[in-house]
Design a protein around this motif. Structure first.
Motif, PDB file in Angstrom:
ATOM      1  N   CYS A   1      80.650  77.199  58.592  1.00 34.39           N
ATOM      2  CA  CYS A   1      79.391  77.558  57.924  1.00 34.39           C
ATOM      3  C   CYS A   1      78.649  76.312  57.458  1.00 34.39           C
ATOM      4  O   CYS A   1      77.433  76.194  57.645  1.00 34.39           O
ATOM      5  N   ALA A   2      79.362  75.377  56.846  1.00 32.25           N
ATOM      6  CA  ALA A   2      78.729  74.153  56.353  1.00 32.25           C
ATOM      7  C   ALA A   2      78.147  73.328  57.504  1.00 32.25           C
ATOM      8  O   ALA A   2      77.025  72.821  57.409  1.00 32.25           O
TER       9      ALA A   2
ATOM     10  N   THR B   1      81.358  82.389  54.355  1.00 30.59           N
ATOM     11  CA  THR B   1      81.794  81.124  53.767  1.00 30.59           C
ATOM     12  C   THR B   1      83.225  81.137  53.244  1.00 30.59           C
ATOM     13  O   THR B   1      83.881  80.103  53.260  1.00 30.59           O
ATOM     14  N   GLU B   2      83.710  82.282  52.779  1.00 29.76           N
ATOM     15  CA  GLU B   2      85.077  82.315  52.265  1.00 29.76           C
ATOM     16  C   GLU B   2      86.114  82.157  53.377  1.00 29.76           C
ATOM     17  O   GLU B   2      87.187  81.595  53.150  1.00 29.76           O
TER      18      GLU B   2
ATOM     19  N   PHE C   1      76.427  84.196  55.933  1.00 30.58           N
ATOM     20  CA  PHE C   1      77.510  83.301  56.317  1.00 30.58           C
ATOM     21  C   PHE C   1      78.818  83.854  55.781  1.00 30.58           C
ATOM     22  O   PHE C   1      78.859  84.403  54.676  1.00 30.58           O
TER      23      PHE C   1
ATOM     24  N   GLN D   1      84.630  78.253  55.973  1.00 32.16           N
ATOM     25  CA  GLN D   1      83.873  77.317  55.148  1.00 32.16           C
ATOM     26  C   GLN D   1      83.350  76.115  55.941  1.00 32.16           C
ATOM     27  O   GLN D   1      82.178  75.762  55.841  1.00 32.16           O
TER      28      GLN D   1
ATOM     29  N   PHE E   1      81.723  83.265  61.890  1.00 29.62           N
ATOM     30  CA  PHE E   1      81.116  82.580  60.759  1.00 29.62           C
ATOM     31  C   PHE E   1      79.832  83.224  60.253  1.00 29.62           C
ATOM     32  O   PHE E   1      79.351  82.871  59.176  1.00 29.62           O
TER      33      PHE E   1
END
Length: 136
Positions: free
Chosen positions: A25-26, A18-19, A16, A22, A106
């Motif tokens: 991805c969540a 994520t940075e 992912f 975010q 993502f």
């Protein structure tokens, strides 16, 4: 979070982003494992996609691009075209019959990039192929 993406009997490691994405991805991670079928794109170039209709992930644009590199996966959250996931295996300008689109980058594949053209060939000449996103 690390992932495994199974496509047409082949497994690919992935991560992912994520940075940079975010919220995307969540939202996607909360739906794992995620199963679908890929088909070859019509307008975008060398990519496969998962049409998702009006599925709403509750996100907007973040880390979005129209030009993903091979192994990058985008989530288009909907709007002028249906919600979809796109996986680039070669040169891509992300588009639909409505025109150019941008999707949230993502996920990035971290293994098996040399096998991606085979995924494109399978989807183009043999039709829809199964895909599953799962935690590693």
């Amino acid at each position: 979070m690390k992932l495994v993406i199974d496509i047409a009997g082949m497994a690919f490691d992935a991560r992912f982003e994520t940075e940079k994405a975010q919220k995307t991805c969540a939202a996607f991670a909360s739906r794992l494992p995620f199963d679908g079928r890929i088909v070859h794109v019509r307008w975008s170039g060398e990519a496969v996609w998962i049409p998702l209709g009006d599925l709403d992930f509750g996100i907007g644009y973040e880390n979005h691009t129209s030009y993903p590199a091979p192994g990058q996966i985008l989530l288009y959250p909907g709007g002028i075209s249906e919600t979809e996931i796109l996986l680039a295996y070669g040169g891509v300008q992300f588009a639909s019959k409505m025109g150019q689109l941008a999707g949230n980058h993502f996920i990035t594949l971290t293994s098996g990039l040399e096998r991606l053209p085979e995924i494109g060939r399978l989807a183009l000449w043999e039709g829809a192929q199964p895909i599953r996103f799962r935690p590693a």
